[in-house]
Design an enzyme around this catalytic site. Structure first.
Site, PDB file in Angstrom:
ATOM      1  N   LEU A  76       0.723  -1.598   0.665  1.00  8.28           N
ATOM      2  CA  LEU A  76      -0.425   0.117  -0.017  1.00  8.28           C
ATOM      3  C   LEU A  76       0.458   1.274   0.191  1.00  8.28           C
ATOM      4  O   LEU A  76       0.352   2.403   0.356  1.00  8.28           O
ATOM      5  CB  LEU A  76      -0.397  -0.128   1.142  1.00  8.28           C
ATOM      6  CG  LEU A  76      -2.297  -1.260   1.215  1.00  8.28           C
ATOM      7  CD1 LEU A  76      -2.907  -1.276   2.476  1.00  8.28           C
ATOM      8  CD2 LEU A  76      -3.040  -1.088  -0.283  1.00  8.28           C
ATOM      9  N   CYS A  77       2.269   1.246  -0.366  1.00  9.43           N
ATOM     10  CA  CYS A  77       2.855   2.041  -0.331  1.00  9.43           C
ATOM     11  C   CYS A  77       3.007   2.789  -1.611  1.00  9.43           C
ATOM     12  O   CYS A  77       2.747   2.185  -2.795  1.00  9.43           O
ATOM     13  CB  CYS A  77       4.390   1.679  -0.556  1.00  9.43           C
ATOM     14  SG  CYS A  77       5.809   2.936   0.941  1.00  9.43           S
ATOM     15  N   HIS A  78       2.749   4.869  -1.745  1.00 14.87           N
ATOM     16  CA  HIS A  78       3.055   5.102  -2.696  1.00 14.87           C
ATOM     17  C   HIS A  78       4.461   5.071  -3.770  1.00 14.87           C
ATOM     18  O   HIS A  78       4.872   5.507  -2.922  1.00 14.87           O
ATOM     19  CB  HIS A  78       2.823   6.519  -3.230  1.00 14.87           C
ATOM     20  CG  HIS A  78       1.336   6.910  -1.357  1.00 14.87           C
ATOM     21  ND1 HIS A  78       0.529   6.825  -0.492  1.00 14.87           N
ATOM     22  CD2 HIS A  78       0.216   7.498  -2.718  1.00 14.87           C
ATOM     23  CE1 HIS A  78      -0.295   6.483  -0.392  1.00 14.87           C
ATOM     24  NE2 HIS A  78      -1.182   6.888  -1.473  1.00 14.87           N
ATOM     25  N   MET A 114       9.063   4.527   4.630  1.00 13.33           N
ATOM     26  CA  MET A 114       9.523   3.255   4.474  1.00 13.33           C
ATOM     27  C   MET A 114      10.681   3.485   3.509  1.00 13.33           C
ATOM     28  O   MET A 114      11.230   1.921   3.066  1.00 13.33           O
ATOM     29  CB  MET A 114       8.450   2.932   3.132  1.00 13.33           C
ATOM     30  CG  MET A 114       7.043   2.850   4.486  1.00 13.33           C
ATOM     31  SD  MET A 114       7.012   1.900   5.752  1.00 13.33           S
ATOM     32  CE  MET A 114       7.756  -0.123   4.953  1.00 13.33           C
ATOM     33  N   GLU A 115      10.743   4.213   2.553  1.00 12.30           N
ATOM     34  CA  GLU A 115      12.077   4.167   1.319  1.00 12.30           C
ATOM     35  C   GLU A 115      13.656   3.856   2.513  1.00 12.30           C
ATOM     36  O   GLU A 115      14.048   3.388   1.969  1.00 12.30           O
ATOM     37  CB  GLU A 115      12.339   5.186   0.939  1.00 12.30           C
ATOM     38  CG  GLU A 115      10.834   5.541   0.015  1.00 12.30           C
ATOM     39  CD  GLU A 115       9.274   5.516   0.283  1.00 12.30           C
ATOM     40  OE1 GLU A 115       8.526   5.382  -0.612  1.00 12.30           O
ATOM     41  OE2 GLU A 115       9.334   5.772   1.310  1.00 12.30           O
ATOM     42  N   ASP A 129      24.154 -12.229   2.761  1.00 13.08           N
ATOM     43  CA  ASP A 129      23.942 -12.342   1.525  1.00 13.08           C
ATOM     44  C   ASP A 129      26.041 -12.702   1.140  1.00 13.08           C
ATOM     45  O   ASP A 129      26.172 -13.771   1.039  1.00 13.08           O
ATOM     46  CB  ASP A 129      23.253 -12.103   0.639  1.00 13.08           C
ATOM     47  CG  ASP A 129      23.568 -12.744  -0.726  1.00 13.08           C
ATOM     48  OD1 ASP A 129      23.112 -13.914  -0.854  1.00 13.08           O
ATOM     49  OD2 ASP A 129      23.743 -12.757  -1.746  1.00 13.08           O
TER      50      ASP A 129
END
Length: 159
Positions: A76-78, A114-115, A129
């Site tokens: 739901l992130c723009h 969020m970014e 990794d």
């Protein structure tokens, strides 16, 4: 700050928040996190002796790429036009860890928290990794928002 979950409508269904009426402002978010490892793993990274190459350089690029794809990963992130994104690392040899910090910026109608968080987490996962062959016990910790500014809610800083 609101005490309501904004990603649910009146019927309790998930939806993308309408930001169309929000003012465009300069938005900044800073997130951080760390990865703990064996001292020999940290030394290998810092001395550039890893056979896969520049671990921190590759992790930095991975973090930047992840921030640019945040809306594809978080349902739901723009999607946002980032105006700046940086990922920096601070090794702590005494504690045998590397701290990552991401700073995301945009000029828009919604924030870039969020970014920044996605950049930090992906950068740390990339370190894992690249180094898992020599240290499977590495541990990613304390991924969190440190501060944000811009928008209706203004400034927020972790105490």
């Amino acid at each position: 700050m609101t005490d309501e979950l904004t990603h649910f409508n009146a019927r309790g269904q998930a939806h993308m928040v309408d930001v169309g009426d929000k003012a465009e402002t300069h938005r900044v978010a800073i997130a951080s996190g760390l990865i703990r490892m064996q001292p020999t793993t940290l030394r290998l990274i810092l001395e550039g002796g890893h056979k896969k190459g520049d671990v921190l350089g590759i992790a930095r690029i991975a973090g930047i790429m992840a921030a640019k794809k945040t809306a594809e990963l978080i349902p739901l992130c723009h999607p946002l036009p980032l105006t700046h994104l940086s990922v920096d690392f601070t090794p702590d040899e005494a504690a045998s860890l590397i701290r990552a910090e991401a700073r995301a910026e945009t000029r828009g109608q919604t924030g870039v928290e969020m970014e920044a968080l996605c950049a930090v987490q992906t950068a740390l996962l990339t370190i894992y990794d690249m180094c898992k062959a020599v240290d499977r016990g590495m541990q990613i910790d304390q991924v969190r928002l440190e501060q944000k500014s811009g928008g209706k809610s203004g400034e927020w800083n972790r105490a």
